[in-house]
Motif scaffolding. Sequence first.
Motif, PDB file in Angstrom:
ATOM      1  N   VAL A  50      12.401   0.304   3.548  1.00 21.93           N
ATOM      2  CA  VAL A  50      11.829  -0.367   2.371  1.00 21.93           C
ATOM      3  C   VAL A  50      10.907   0.546   1.574  1.00 21.93           C
ATOM      4  N   ILE A  51      10.165   1.423   2.243  1.00 23.81           N
ATOM      5  CA  ILE A  51       9.262   2.314   1.493  1.00 23.81           C
ATOM      6  C   ILE A  51      10.051   3.427   0.780  1.00 23.81           C
ATOM      7  N   PRO A  52      10.982   4.104   1.440  1.00 25.72           N
ATOM      8  CA  PRO A  52      11.790   5.081   0.693  1.00 25.72           C
ATOM      9  C   PRO A  52      12.533   4.472  -0.496  1.00 25.72           C
ATOM     10  N   GLU A  53      13.041   3.256  -0.333  1.00 27.93           N
ATOM     11  CA  GLU A  53      13.677   2.584  -1.476  1.00 27.93           C
ATOM     12  C   GLU A  53      12.707   2.458  -2.645  1.00 27.93           C
ATOM     13  N   ALA A  54      11.514   1.983  -2.327  1.00 29.77           N
ATOM     14  CA  ALA A  54      10.526   1.784  -3.396  1.00 29.77           C
ATOM     15  C   ALA A  54      10.147   3.124  -4.016  1.00 29.77           C
ATOM     16  N   ALA A  55       9.977   4.139  -3.182  1.00 29.41           N
ATOM     17  CA  ALA A  55       9.622   5.465  -3.720  1.00 29.41           C
ATOM     18  C   ALA A  55      10.722   5.983  -4.639  1.00 29.41           C
ATOM     19  N   ASN A  56      11.950   5.648  -4.347  1.00 27.15           N
ATOM     20  CA  ASN A  56      13.058   6.087  -5.199  1.00 27.15           C
ATOM     21  C   ASN A  56      13.139   5.335  -6.525  1.00 27.15           C
ATOM     22  N   ARG A  57      12.346   4.290  -6.671  1.00 19.47           N
ATOM     23  CA  ARG A  57      12.277   3.618  -7.976  1.00 19.47           C
ATOM     24  C   ARG A  57      11.737   4.565  -9.046  1.00 19.47           C
ATOM     25  N   GLU A  58      10.814   5.424  -8.661  1.00 18.16           N
ATOM     26  CA  GLU A  58      10.322   6.429  -9.617  1.00 18.16           C
ATOM     27  C   GLU A  58      11.471   7.342 -10.041  1.00 18.16           C
ATOM     28  N   ILE A  59      12.315   7.677  -9.090  1.00 14.51           N
ATOM     29  CA  ILE A  59      13.414   8.607  -9.377  1.00 14.51           C
ATOM     30  C   ILE A  59      14.482   7.946 -10.241  1.00 14.51           C
ATOM     31  N   SER A  60      14.877   6.727  -9.861  1.00 10.74           N
ATOM     32  CA  SER A  60      15.921   6.074 -10.660  1.00 10.74           C
ATOM     33  C   SER A  60      15.440   5.874 -12.096  1.00 10.74           C
ATOM     34  N   ILE A 114       0.820  -1.215   0.000  1.00 12.79           N
ATOM     35  CA  ILE A 114       0.000   0.000   0.000  1.00 12.79           C
ATOM     36  C   ILE A 114       0.855   1.267   0.000  1.00 12.79           C
ATOM     37  N   PRO A 115       1.773   1.445   0.941  1.00 13.68           N
ATOM     38  CA  PRO A 115       2.561   2.689   0.865  1.00 13.68           C
ATOM     39  C   PRO A 115       3.417   2.767  -0.390  1.00 13.68           C
ATOM     40  N   VAL A 116       3.849   1.634  -0.904  1.00 13.26           N
ATOM     41  CA  VAL A 116       4.620   1.652  -2.145  1.00 13.26           C
ATOM     42  C   VAL A 116       3.752   2.168  -3.296  1.00 13.26           C
ATOM     43  N   MET A 117       2.591   1.566  -3.443  1.00 13.46           N
ATOM     44  CA  MET A 117       1.697   1.996  -4.524  1.00 13.46           C
ATOM     45  C   MET A 117       1.336   3.465  -4.343  1.00 13.46           C
TER      46      MET A 117
END
Lengths: 327, 327, 327
Positions: C305-315, A104-107
């Motif tokens: 884990v959530i900041p990593e995933a959020a940075n997928r948009e950036i990478s 959820i937070p990822v999406m």
Amino acid sequence: MDKGDFFMRHFFNVHDIGDLNKALEEAQAIKNNRFGFQQLGKNKTLLMIFFNNSLRTRLSTQKAAMNLGMNVIVLDVNAGAWKLETERGVIMNGDRSEHLLEAIPVMASYCDIIAVRSFAGLTDRTYDYAETVVNQFVKYSGRPVVAMETATVHPLQAFADLITIAEYRQSARPKVVLTWAPHCRALPQAVPNSFAQWMNAADADFVITHPEGYELEPSFTGNARIEYDQKKALQGADFVYAKNWSCPGVRNAADYGKILSEDMSWTIDTEHMSWTNNGYFMHCLPVRRGLIVTDDVIEGDHSLVIPEAANREISAEVVLKKILETL
Amino acid sequence: MDKGDFFMRHFFNVHDIGDLNKALEEAQAIKNNRFGFQQLGKNKTLLMIFFNNSLRTRLSTQKAAMNLGMNVIVLDVNAGAWKLETERGVIMNGDRSEHLLEAIPVMASYCDIIAVRSFAGLTDRTYDYAETVVNQFVKYSGRPVVAMETATVHPLQAFADLITIAEYRQSARPKVVLTWAPHCRALPQAVPNSFAQWMNAADADFVITHPEGYELEPSFTGNARIEYDQKKALQGADFVYAKNWSCPGVRNAADYGKILSEDMSWTIDTEHMSWTNNGYFMHCLPVRRGLIVTDDVIEGDHSLVIPEAANREISAEVVLKKILETL
Amino acid sequence: MDKGDFFMRHFFNVHDIGDLNKALEEAQAIKNNRFGFQQLGKNKTLLMIFFNNSLRTRLSTQKAAMNLGMNVIVLDVNAGAWKLETERGVIMNGDRSEHLLEAIPVMASYCDIIAVRSFAGLTDRTYDYAETVVNQFVKYSGRPVVAMETATVHPLQAFADLITIAEYRQSARPKVVLTWAPHCRALPQAVPNSFAQWMNAADADFVITHPEGYELEPSFTGNARIEYDQKKALQGADFVYAKNWSCPGVRNAADYGKILSEDMSWTIDTEHMSWTNNGYFMHCLPVRRGLIVTDDVIEGDHSLVIPEAANREISAEVVLKKILETL
């Protein structure tokens, strides 16, 4: 999920949208100018998450978001993504490879508004009526959440139905009858729950009719009149809203999700419609012909099923617009 | 589906696009300026409905619509939506939970143009050749309908093939040979039907060759020459268009959809190509290597399969542009 | 796939992105202005091809492309398209109706950049480590190709991880530990391979720990220190990157893809974290709770884990932007 009238956050219940008359006015304004608000949606992304199938909701919500200039990402969880674990405290060694608590937070991090479809499982009333899945989206996403039919509500449909009734009513306070009809599979109560909630909030003479045992959850039906005799209920009706639902388990929790009746005398045919005040036929679709309604009624000139569906684009656009205004 | 030359509504047959030479000119104009017409598509939505799988059609039509500035919604009916009932007068108590008669006008209400893919079932010739499914879209949608391969036609492919031939021909009136080739599964006749129809309408020396019993529907082949001896047919060919199709049931309706021959001597290899006028090899793709054509021919420098596919974007953009101009 | 530092073509390995410090600076610039480069992507199309499931990669890459003003087409090869043959020289009479050799240039003709996900099969080390599938995209598409996790690498993840470490590190040269953890299914080595490759290229005190037999491919691990005692490895760690992988087959090719250990003492719990320098927990997700990591660690305030995933948009946005600049 409680919200004041003037600041929209999530969209689950009728009070989330504020004053109903204003919402209906906004619906007509948008209907006349669907592309007039694209600055609101520019560089904003709607993520539509489907745990269950969808036709109308998928297309109409996507269309509404595009009308508003939004980007749209559609995610079918069970086709192309990982299966998601929704329970806590389990060792995840089965087929579900990701937990909702991460997903959820990822999406949410990739979008501005989340719309979710997650149907009732119909096996555990407490689980379903606690809205266990979508409440996790509300709690953990940090984003506005729009119900695209949850375990217990389908407010985009109910709002579209209300818009349609407002467009076709001949009197200020029409008689609206929600009638159960038979079906070959056990269906959730989300549509009748929301329809009852919205009709109670609107100014209508609202009656519910169904066989004994199909009583809907009282927090949705409120003070609506329940009439077990379908013929009596339909007499004088301006709008006949047919829908099947499985047992809500209100009288007897053990019956939750069961089919208690397959009584085909409840199928809406021309004779049933002859009891009404030259009433309109309504259904949220998809509809099983021959079970819920006969071919001649649904194809007749007093069938509103297509205008209702067309108004799904409008109800979704109003809701998304009101949320975008708060971002 | 009959249309005049100057106002395009639906797109199924060659005459739907009007004057072929003008259409070819427009194709080249668009090829040189694919993003030059985005005002036409602004706030217009293309709904692409797939009842069957798709790679080229899915991508090229979507690309063409985006080139024109349109919004695109893709619906895979069998993945993520309800299964749709296509027959009338049935009690819908099986796995199909919605009827096309509702689904079509509903889907139409969310878009401006509908594109549909619905293959032949190959069990009932009358049903397939009546275009039972897509004609319901024409009848009930109120929208322009574009064929993305129907039971009997695949005009976006045939138009792209014609564009390709126009680009590669060495003479004003090239010899074009449509040749049957073997395949492991029973395939529809949509591609050869449309190819024959378009070649007849274009200025080509057009020959069709296939084993006895594979005669295509005469309303598509018209006055085209049929030559049962593949070698004779291929002699002097400028373009060799290979394709498998199952029995069209023209001679014997009971054979409709059957595989009558698996004769591997019809596979196009370098020897076959040596009989031609240094001809080009064409195929609509997807192609089964080793059955329809050998590796060396399809990979050779006279293979046009990639340019044909690339022209699918162009044929789709011409068609969508011409329809947008009428909205 | 070798590229100079100043002209980006494909994206598979850390050297494809050029100077790492500059890339990290660009990541922060984009994070502060994600919609500032839309002229670059206007009328450019990203085609995202999935041979395998995806959640983060699907959403974040799509979001990144839309941030840049690109059009996006998503193709799930196994849902809605044809199955693709990836081997040469076969008679295609099975269930795969199209060959990659045709499909790749066709797909490429409808887009400007291709992103591909194609996991390791884990049965044939030579086939997987030769990157047989994605190398065909590089060879035959004529388009820049971006890895969305291939048989051996997942660079968008590793770049996002590096961005995250750069954001959270307390010292110029943090200690980063990649630790194996148990899992119920055999997983590819793409994530640990890329993580090792990127950590080696970055300025970090990098240690890898795993049970005997799980040695990663040396061309990825380079000079990184291997420590078989997990506790020793974790001591003083600033970042703990947990991940399961199946046997890479480095010591014994016959073990490739096998599960050699299910030792639950490797699961990261609070005791493991207590050995670190108040370290951060990292994982690429999806993660199996109870196997890789306990609930309290992944939900703790040192979980990234959530900041990593959020940075997928950036990478993804950095990579797409750098490629767009070369088109």
